[in-house]
Design an enzyme around this catalytic site. Sequence first.
Site, PDB file in Angstrom:
ATOM      1  CG  PHE A  57      10.013  -4.586   2.233  1.00 61.01           C
ATOM      2  CD1 PHE A  57      11.041  -4.578   3.166  1.00 61.01           C
ATOM      3  CD2 PHE A  57       9.555  -3.372   1.734  1.00 61.01           C
ATOM      4  CE1 PHE A  57      11.600  -3.378   3.602  1.00 61.01           C
ATOM      5  CE2 PHE A  57      10.105  -2.173   2.162  1.00 61.01           C
ATOM      6  CZ  PHE A  57      11.133  -2.176   3.105  1.00 61.01           C
TER       7      PHE A  57
ATOM      8  CB  ALA B 180       2.450   5.859  -8.188  1.00 58.49           C
TER       9      ALA B 180
ATOM     10  CD1 TRP C 163       3.312  -0.124  -8.820  1.00 59.89           C
ATOM     11  CD2 TRP C 163       2.075   1.608  -9.515  1.00 59.89           C
ATOM     12  NE1 TRP C 163       2.843  -0.414 -10.086  1.00 59.89           N
ATOM     13  CE2 TRP C 163       2.085   0.631 -10.527  1.00 59.89           C
ATOM     14  CE3 TRP C 163       1.342   2.787  -9.717  1.00 59.89           C
ATOM     15  CZ2 TRP C 163       1.401   0.790 -11.738  1.00 59.89           C
ATOM     16  CZ3 TRP C 163       0.648   2.946 -10.924  1.00 59.89           C
ATOM     17  CH2 TRP C 163       0.689   1.959 -11.901  1.00 59.89           C
TER      18      TRP C 163
ATOM     19  CE  LYS D 220       7.556  -0.425 -13.188  1.00 62.92           C
ATOM     20  NZ  LYS D 220       7.324   0.917 -13.728  1.00 62.92           N
TER      21      LYS D 220
ATOM     22  CB  SER E 184      -0.902  -0.004   1.228  1.00 61.95           C
ATOM     23  OG  SER E 184      -0.084  -0.131   2.377  1.00 61.95           O
TER      24      SER E 184
ATOM     25  CE  LYS F  44      11.385   1.713 -13.949  1.00 64.40           C
ATOM     26  NZ  LYS F  44      10.964   2.721 -12.985  1.00 64.40           N
TER      27      LYS F  44
ATOM     28  NE  ARG G  10       9.230   6.271  -6.233  1.00 64.73           N
ATOM     29  CZ  ARG G  10       8.636   5.221  -5.717  1.00 64.73           C
ATOM     30  NH1 ARG G  10       7.939   5.347  -4.601  1.00 64.73           N
ATOM     31  NH2 ARG G  10       8.701   4.045  -6.305  1.00 64.73           N
TER      32      ARG G  10
END
Length: 416
Positions: A115, A171, A14, A138, A11, A272, A338
């Site tokens: 995680f 996002a 994204w 990703k 949560s 990427k 980011r």
Amino acid sequence: AKKHKVTVIGSGNWGSTISKLVAENTAEHPELFERNVQMWVYEEEVQLDRKSKHYNESSELSQGPQKLTKLINTFHENVKYLPGIALPHNVIANPSLTDAVKNSSILIFNLPHQFILNLCKQLRGHILPFARGISCIKGVNVHESSISLFSETIGQELGIYCGALSGANIANEVAQEKFSETTIAYDPPLMDSQSPSPSPSQTSSPVSSHVDLTKLVHKDVSGQPSKVRLRPLPPEYHPFDHATIKKLFHRKYFHVRVVSDVAGVSLGGALKNVIAVAAGWVDGLGWGDNAKAAVMRVGLLEMREFGNRFFPHTIHPDTFTVESAGVADLITTCSGGRNYRCAMLSIREGKPIEEIEARELNGQKLQGALTAVEVNTFLKSQGLEKDFPLFTAVYNVLKGNEKVEKLPDLIEPEDE
Ligand code: NAD
Ligand code: 13P
């Protein structure tokens, strides 16, 4: 037919956005999906910002730190990771992982890649054995000298089939319903609609439905026969095929293309992020758009080469140039992602990228620097660092082995 219950595991920025759009679709397709979408939240205490429209001095929820799930379910907004965006009321934040996935036939994995292994351990034995997964993660999973995609890792750890979603999808833009495209790769070895007919006892309870599929060899994306024994979706469920996948994810503002190249889609999303770090450095140095385009071009070629070398059995090299999960994601991430922004600030301020991440992102996690290290661990183990000069340069600059100003020399091709 039995409806699919959907859980989004994660949560963050994204994860919350995907929960929003999926919940819009489950509400619009009651024939296919249960309306409520469970969203597993890594619980934490959050102090409501004074600038938040939900802040109210006389309200208990504005007095000191509160459970994030309580804030999300009260205000229908993820005030920490996706502030300012209204979530549909059928997104239900749940701090219990096992409860969130209970009886869900569709699991959407969406959390920072560091995680996921720990999470899979906690999930084992708590999901429907025939559940289907989609990984929006990703990153790549590197363990010493081996590499795998997170869709594969999740599949192996949980004994389910897991596809992958990736694309040019910042996002916050998707959450604001600005137009974008995405790619979903989904290619199970046995289509659910072709499942063998189960015996009557198997139809009574979906959980007990378990036909022996030992004859079916599930090949993972690297072409190796995998140990996963997939269970067919019980026949009372609507098939989870490409059409159903589209109904779950496609929106007017979020166009979905469903393809079969799980490796290409997953690698595009992971690699990427490494290139975006280099693009951020180049902009931080003030080297201009030509330099950034050069880094992106070299990076794109290395992405394609990486796929061809290490996932040759299933990769479609065109994915990197044709699909949103390839070049389009590279462009958007190197423009406003980011990883790009934090790398740029790290050069401007002369600080480590981790320090900028902690200051700028309010708990959100960068994937690029970590992926650069993981990819390098793998390339080193194969003795192939030289064949991927940009990926290797990003690693060496991050570790302080090389100066960022040397980037052009480090990626200069050797004379033929
Ligand atoms: P994020 O960067 O917002 O990360 C924060 C999330 O990690 C929070 O939900 C937090 O609760 C959780 N977290 C923190 N510690 C944890 C722990 N120990 N265990 C489990 N969870 C923990 O996350 P995100 O942006 O939702 O990213 C998820 C994945 O989606 C990443 O792989 C990312 O690359 C990818 N992605 C992100 C974007 C984007 O624009 N944000 C777009 C496309 C894909
Ligand atoms: P960042 O994690 O660099 O923001 O990239 C987001 C993304 O994946 C856009 O598609």
